[in-house]
Design an enzyme around this catalytic site. Structure first.
Site, PDB file in Angstrom:
ATOM      1  N   ASP A 102      84.178  60.198  27.444  1.00 66.62           N
ATOM      2  CA  ASP A 102      82.805  60.326  27.086  1.00 66.62           C
ATOM      3  C   ASP A 102      82.392  60.393  25.893  1.00 66.62           C
ATOM      4  O   ASP A 102      83.203  60.720  25.138  1.00 66.62           O
ATOM      5  CB  ASP A 102      81.775  61.248  28.270  1.00 66.62           C
ATOM      6  CG  ASP A 102      82.545  61.152  29.282  1.00 66.62           C
ATOM      7  OD1 ASP A 102      82.743  60.429  29.806  1.00 66.62           O
ATOM      8  OD2 ASP A 102      81.679  62.672  29.726  1.00 66.62           O
TER       9      ASP A 102
HETATM   10  N1  URA Z   1      85.129  65.400  31.661  1.00 68.33           N
HETATM   11  C1  URA Z   1      84.747  64.508  31.595  1.00 68.33           C
HETATM   12  O1  URA Z   1      83.400  65.358  32.084  1.00 68.33           O
HETATM   13  N2  URA Z   1      84.279  64.198  30.348  1.00 68.33           N
HETATM   14  C2  URA Z   1      84.907  63.903  29.432  1.00 68.33           C
HETATM   15  O2  URA Z   1      84.931  63.332  28.205  1.00 68.33           O
HETATM   16  C3  URA Z   1      86.313  64.931  29.572  1.00 68.33           C
HETATM   17  C4  URA Z   1      86.521  65.072  30.776  1.00 68.33           C
END
Ligand code: URA
Length: 237
Positions: A102
């Protein structure tokens, strides 16, 4: 392959720039000065020098990036800075990230142009482990460990595979590691959301058996070492 293509994909400049190098007699192939840019070379056997320096052609490259928050895991974005923008030194390769983190997630991201390996590793059937360091609001306990171990159901109907929760510190703000073997959308955040303990910080620290290099600060990167690449290629372990 064409000599100008090999030189530009080895980082010697744009196609136009390397054509100029060739025409101006800077390039030697097997001890002969080459002046035509459409000259064909065998990238595996021919010996190529540019200004006295040997050029070793590398078809695929593999980069370990310590992704900072604030950049998106995409190859292109009209508004946001991408992880590919961070490694502009390798812009002559068609790099893409192996999976996504993310925008606000930090940590280990592999960038490469090896589509076959990416496909192989990212297939959920492979169950490549991903380990995250997580900070959440609220206390963590033995019950949470068991819920993760049994496979938590997120959003009421999406069952996750068993995951490992290791509590480092349980408090109003808790710290832990979580290891998962799939890559559902926002998976870690949604797992903790289900426990009503929202994630406030997330960082990936391992991908398969590859550990984030602790000497890389946020935004820094390096090429994978041979032993790390061998792990990915499944030659070892
Ligand atoms: N899980 C998440 O919620 N975000 C990420 O970036 C990676 C795994």
């Amino acid at each position: 392959m064409r000599l100008d293509k090999l030189l530009s994909s080895s980082g010697l400049g744009t196609r136009k720039e390397v054509k100029e190098l060739i025409r101006k007699k800077h390039v030697i192939v097997n001890n002969k000065i080459i002046t035509n840019d459409d000259f064909k070379v065998d990238e595996n056997t021919d010996i190529i020098f540019v200004d006295g320096e040997e050029i070793k052609y590398q078809k695929y490259i593999y980069i370990m990036l310590n992704k900072p928050a604030g950049v998106v895991s995409a190859t292109f974005d009209s508004k946001e800075k991408t992880v590919i923008d961070l490694v502009s030194e390798y812009s002559h390769y068609d790099l893409f990230p192996f999976g996504r983190l993310d925008k606000d997630t930090e940590g280990l991201l592999i960038l490469s142009n090896d589509g076959k390996l990416a496909h192989n590793l990212l297939s959920n059937k492979k169950h490549v482990t991903k380990k995250y360091y997580v900070e959440v609001l609220g206390k963590l306990n033995e019950n949470d460990i068991n819920i993760f171990k049994e496979g938590i159901t997120i959003d009421g109907n999406e069952k996750c595979l068993p995951a490992v929760l290791e509590i480092i510190e349980s408090n109003e703000k808790s710290r832990c590691f979580v290891t998962i073997t799939e890559g559902k959308y926002h998976q870690v955040k949604r797992m903790f959301e289900t426990l009503k303990k929202p994630v406030i910080y997330l960082k990936r620290v391992e991908f398969g058996s590859i550990h984030l290099d602790s000497s890389l600060s946020l935004g820094q990167y390096r090429l994978l070492k041979e032993e790390e690449l061998n792990i990915l290629l499944n030659k070892k372990k």
